[in-house]
Structures are given as C-alpha cells and as structure tokens.
Design a protein around this motif. Structure first.
Motif, PDB file in Angstrom:
ATOM      1  N   GLU A  21       0.376  -1.285  -0.148  1.00  0.00           N
ATOM      2  CA  GLU A  21      -0.399   0.318   0.024  1.00  0.00           C
ATOM      3  C   GLU A  21       0.826   1.246  -0.298  1.00  0.00           C
ATOM      4  O   GLU A  21       0.129   2.355  -0.485  1.00  0.00           O
ATOM      5  CB  GLU A  21      -0.928  -0.228   0.892  1.00  0.00           C
ATOM      6  CG  GLU A  21      -1.848  -0.693   1.075  1.00  0.00           C
ATOM      7  CD  GLU A  21      -3.075  -1.099   2.126  1.00  0.00           C
ATOM      8  OE1 GLU A  21      -3.833   0.040   2.548  1.00  0.00           O
ATOM      9  OE2 GLU A  21      -3.141  -2.108   2.666  1.00  0.00           O
ATOM     10  N   SER A  22       1.950   1.614   1.063  1.00  0.00           N
ATOM     11  CA  SER A  22       2.688   2.326   0.302  1.00  0.00           C
ATOM     12  C   SER A  22       3.687   2.497  -0.300  1.00  0.00           C
ATOM     13  O   SER A  22       3.752   4.222  -0.992  1.00  0.00           O
ATOM     14  CB  SER A  22       3.638   2.192   2.418  1.00  0.00           C
ATOM     15  OG  SER A  22       4.652   1.238   1.413  1.00  0.00           O
ATOM     16  N   PHE A  23       3.581   1.513  -1.255  1.00  0.00           N
ATOM     17  CA  PHE A  23       4.599   2.174  -2.146  1.00  0.00           C
ATOM     18  C   PHE A  23       3.505   2.900  -3.645  1.00  0.00           C
ATOM     19  O   PHE A  23       4.129   2.990  -4.501  1.00  0.00           O
ATOM     20  CB  PHE A  23       5.484   0.784  -2.789  1.00  0.00           C
ATOM     21  CG  PHE A  23       6.009   1.015  -4.191  1.00  0.00           C
ATOM     22  CD1 PHE A  23       7.274   1.448  -4.526  1.00  0.00           C
ATOM     23  CD2 PHE A  23       5.128   0.006  -5.543  1.00  0.00           C
ATOM     24  CE1 PHE A  23       7.881   1.296  -5.726  1.00  0.00           C
ATOM     25  CE2 PHE A  23       6.026   0.133  -6.777  1.00  0.00           C
ATOM     26  CZ  PHE A  23       7.041   1.047  -6.804  1.00  0.00           C
ATOM     27  N   HIS A  24       2.199   1.352  -3.128  1.00  0.00           N
ATOM     28  CA  HIS A  24       1.100   2.198  -4.755  1.00  0.00           C
ATOM     29  C   HIS A  24       1.268   3.077  -4.254  1.00  0.00           C
ATOM     30  O   HIS A  24       0.642   4.498  -5.415  1.00  0.00           O
ATOM     31  CB  HIS A  24       0.013   1.721  -3.635  1.00  0.00           C
ATOM     32  CG  HIS A  24      -1.247   1.325  -5.086  1.00  0.00           C
ATOM     33  ND1 HIS A  24      -0.995   0.661  -6.256  1.00  0.00           N
ATOM     34  CD2 HIS A  24      -1.873   1.749  -5.158  1.00  0.00           C
ATOM     35  CE1 HIS A  24      -1.973   0.451  -7.149  1.00  0.00           C
ATOM     36  NE2 HIS A  24      -2.562   1.255  -6.267  1.00  0.00           N
ATOM     37  N   GLN A  25       0.649   4.174  -3.074  1.00  0.00           N
ATOM     38  CA  GLN A  25       0.835   5.586  -3.000  1.00  0.00           C
ATOM     39  C   GLN A  25       1.637   6.404  -3.380  1.00  0.00           C
ATOM     40  O   GLN A  25       1.357   7.272  -3.808  1.00  0.00           O
ATOM     41  CB  GLN A  25      -0.061   5.811  -1.266  1.00  0.00           C
ATOM     42  CG  GLN A  25      -0.246   6.793  -1.159  1.00  0.00           C
ATOM     43  CD  GLN A  25      -2.321   7.301  -1.353  1.00  0.00           C
ATOM     44  OE1 GLN A  25      -2.519   5.948  -1.797  1.00  0.00           O
ATOM     45  NE2 GLN A  25      -1.806   8.008  -2.076  1.00  0.00           N
ATOM     46  N   LYS A  26       2.646   6.145  -3.126  1.00  0.00           N
ATOM     47  CA  LYS A  26       4.226   7.046  -3.227  1.00  0.00           C
ATOM     48  C   LYS A  26       3.763   7.323  -5.330  1.00  0.00           C
ATOM     49  O   LYS A  26       4.365   8.356  -5.351  1.00  0.00           O
ATOM     50  CB  LYS A  26       5.545   6.574  -3.159  1.00  0.00           C
ATOM     51  CG  LYS A  26       5.751   6.406  -1.137  1.00  0.00           C
ATOM     52  CD  LYS A  26       6.581   6.223  -1.636  1.00  0.00           C
ATOM     53  CE  LYS A  26       7.092   5.760   0.185  1.00  0.00           C
ATOM     54  NZ  LYS A  26       8.710   5.380   0.105  1.00  0.00           N
ATOM     55  N   ALA A  27       3.752   5.465  -5.382  1.00  0.00           N
ATOM     56  CA  ALA A  27       3.413   6.034  -6.801  1.00  0.00           C
ATOM     57  C   ALA A  27       2.249   6.466  -7.826  1.00  0.00           C
ATOM     58  O   ALA A  27       2.836   7.651  -8.514  1.00  0.00           O
ATOM     59  CB  ALA A  27       3.435   4.840  -7.613  1.00  0.00           C
ATOM     60  N   LEU A  28       0.946   6.578  -7.151  1.00  0.00           N
ATOM     61  CA  LEU A  28      -0.001   7.574  -7.535  1.00  0.00           C
ATOM     62  C   LEU A  28       0.573   9.102  -7.314  1.00  0.00           C
ATOM     63  O   LEU A  28       0.235   9.670  -7.778  1.00  0.00           O
ATOM     64  CB  LEU A  28      -1.386   6.476  -6.563  1.00  0.00           C
ATOM     65  CG  LEU A  28      -1.810   6.182  -7.060  1.00  0.00           C
ATOM     66  CD1 LEU A  28      -3.139   5.703  -6.232  1.00  0.00           C
ATOM     67  CD2 LEU A  28      -2.081   5.836  -8.225  1.00  0.00           C
TER      68      LEU A  28
END
Length: 72
Positions: A21-28
């Motif tokens: 989730e943290s990597f996903h949010q950073k990419a978004l």
C-alpha cells in the motif's frame, strides 16, 4: 492482496499494480504531481494465487509443491 489503479495523465492511461500500500500510494502521488488524475482504484485479495503477466491474469501455484511437474 494487490492494488490496481488507473491514472489518466498526458492523454494516456497509466496502470499501477502493487502489493504494498505504501509503494502504491507513493507511485500515485508521483503521477498526480505530474498532473495525472486517479480514475479508478481497486483492491483484490489474492486468494487463488493469480498474478498478472503482460497484462493478462494467470493462475499461479501458491507453492512449488502445488505446481504441475515437468512431465505434465
């Protein structure tokens, strides 16, 4: 579990697929900072052990022992 988001940016859709989730949010956040807009986000529980390969969902064995042998 994995997360899938589609972002509209620079007249194209960009797809972000992550298990974290943290990597996903950073990419978004990075895509939004470049002027993108998140169009869709969904969470899928990986109960069947499926993976996405070249844009297609494929069944993947959960462990090596559950996979088919070389003679199959």
């Amino acid at each position: 579990m994995y997360l899938i988001s589609q972002v509209w940016s620079k007249a194209k859709f960009h797809t972000v697929i992550s298990e974290s989730e943290s990597f996903h949010q950073k990419a978004l956040c990075k895509l939004e900072a470049q002027g993108g807009k998140v169009v869709r986000t969904e969470r899928i529980d990986n109960t069947l052990g499926s993976v996405i390969v070249n844009g297609k969902r494929s069944v993947w064995p959960l462990t090596k022992s559950e996979g088919a042998g070389p003679d199959v």
